[in-house]
Design a protein around this motif. Structure first.
Motif, PDB file in Angstrom:
ATOM      1  N   ILE A 214      -0.737  11.671   5.022  1.00  0.00           N
ATOM      2  CA  ILE A 214       0.255  10.702   4.558  1.00  0.00           C
ATOM      3  C   ILE A 214       1.632  11.078   5.099  1.00  0.00           C
ATOM      4  O   ILE A 214       1.906  12.248   5.383  1.00  0.00           O
TER       5      ILE A 214
ATOM      6  N   ASP B 257       3.729   6.704   2.823  1.00  0.00           N
ATOM      7  CA  ASP B 257       2.837   5.852   3.612  1.00  0.00           C
ATOM      8  C   ASP B 257       1.496   6.561   3.684  1.00  0.00           C
ATOM      9  O   ASP B 257       1.342   7.553   4.420  1.00  0.00           O
TER      10      ASP B 257
ATOM     11  N   GLY C 247       0.813  -1.209   0.000  1.00  0.00           N
ATOM     12  CA  GLY C 247       0.000   0.000   0.000  1.00  0.00           C
ATOM     13  C   GLY C 247       0.844   1.256   0.000  1.00  0.00           C
ATOM     14  O   GLY C 247       0.359   2.346  -0.292  1.00  0.00           O
ATOM     15  N   ARG C 248       2.122   1.100   0.336  1.00  0.00           N
ATOM     16  CA  ARG C 248       3.038   2.245   0.286  1.00  0.00           C
ATOM     17  C   ARG C 248       3.458   2.486  -1.160  1.00  0.00           C
ATOM     18  O   ARG C 248       3.117   1.726  -2.060  1.00  0.00           O
TER      19      ARG C 248
ATOM     20  N   ASN D  41      -1.227   5.821   5.077  1.00  0.00           N
ATOM     21  CA  ASN D  41      -2.068   5.538   6.234  1.00  0.00           C
ATOM     22  C   ASN D  41      -1.618   6.246   7.496  1.00  0.00           C
ATOM     23  O   ASN D  41      -2.002   5.872   8.599  1.00  0.00           O
TER      24      ASN D  41
END
Length: 281
Positions: free
Chosen positions: A258, A276, A206-207, A278
């Motif tokens: 982020i 990132d 997801g990064r 999240n």
């Protein structure tokens, strides 16, 4: 005095006063000058790219050819015994415009072949080994030569490539005028450089990995963020502006939900970031 002329902002005037005093005083040193220039960048009087080029130009005089040359093992050379087809294949595959031509071994460089001269042979329908008549003279330089001296010699002689020799007279590598200029202005990509990789590369986690030259507009569109597009043009410039200094590897900040972490940088600019999506504010 023109009463309608805009007044110089106090912060700018203060910095200009300090710079003027420093330049007028003796002695001066490079560290003081760089500190003032970085202060100017922080105050918005110099752009990040301008500061990077100034620092690069100053650093060139401290570097030697051996610091930036293409090592012998990475040289793309042409052998004098090759026929036209073999030479043409190497020229096309490498995408370079100049090639050292070697004899019995790589320590015997007999000349420099320009791709445009090879094209002339092709157009004239020359024989398989006629390209050997097109060789330019080769310039040999020591590893210890200063880059600023070499750049001056390149400009004066109009040569764009030199073969670097070590203290024993063997070939250590080669250097081009582009290699020297890149120390001042950063990487110079051309149509043959491997630049097919996207500005933004996603990972299964997801990064993402992001080129620092990614436009802020494209970054916002990809990650759904609203980072300020008026302040800087690129995501690397955004990080630099937020940190208030030139970033180093490991620097990190959170913005728009982020986290942006610097994963590659040199003494002039940030080059790559890890994203990132999240992270919280």
């Amino acid at each position: 005095m023109n009463e309608d002329a805009p007044a110089t902002p106090p912060a700018s005037r203060s910095w200009l006063d300090r710079l003027g005093q420093m330049l007028a005083g003796e002695p001066r040193n490079r560290e003081e000058l760089i500190a003032e220039l970085r202060s100017a960048q922080t105050n918005g009087l110099l752009s990040v790219d301008t500061l990077a080029m100034i620092e690069g130009a100053m650093a060139v005089s401290d570097k030697q050819v051996g610091d930036v040359m293409v090592p012998r093992a990475q040289m793309v050379a042409v052998d004098t015994e090759w026929d036209f087809a073999q030479v043409l294949r190497v020229v096309v595959e490498s995408g370079h415009s100049r090639f050292p031509v070697t004899g019995e071994d790589r320590d015997e460089v007999v000349g420099i072949l320009l791709a445009k001269d090879l094209l002339r042979c092709c157009a004239e329908g020359a024989s398989a080994h006629a390209w050997q008549q097109q060789l330019r003279s080769v310039v040999m330089i020591p590893e210890s030569k200063r880059l600023n001296v070499l750049l001056k010699e390149f400009r004066a002689s109009r040569n764009h490539m030199a073969v670097v020799v070590n203290e024993y007279g063997g070939v250590a590598g080669l250097i081009t005028i582009e290699d020297v200029l890149e120390e001042i202005v950063g990487e110079i990509d051309d149509e043959h450089d491997d630049d097919e990789v996207s500005f933004i590369r996603k990972h299964p986690s997801g990064r993402a990995t992001v080129n620092a030259l990614t436009p802020i507009e494209e970054f916002n569109r990809h990650f759904g963020t609203r980072l300020d597009e008026d302040e800087t043009d690129t995501i690397g410039g955004f990080v630099t502006a937020r940190l208030g200094r030139l970033p180093i590897v490991g620097d990190s900040l959170v913005s728009g939900g982020i986290r942006l972490t610097v994963t590659r940088a040199d003494r002039r600019r940030v080059q790559q970031l890890k994203i990132d999506p999240n992270a919280g504010e």
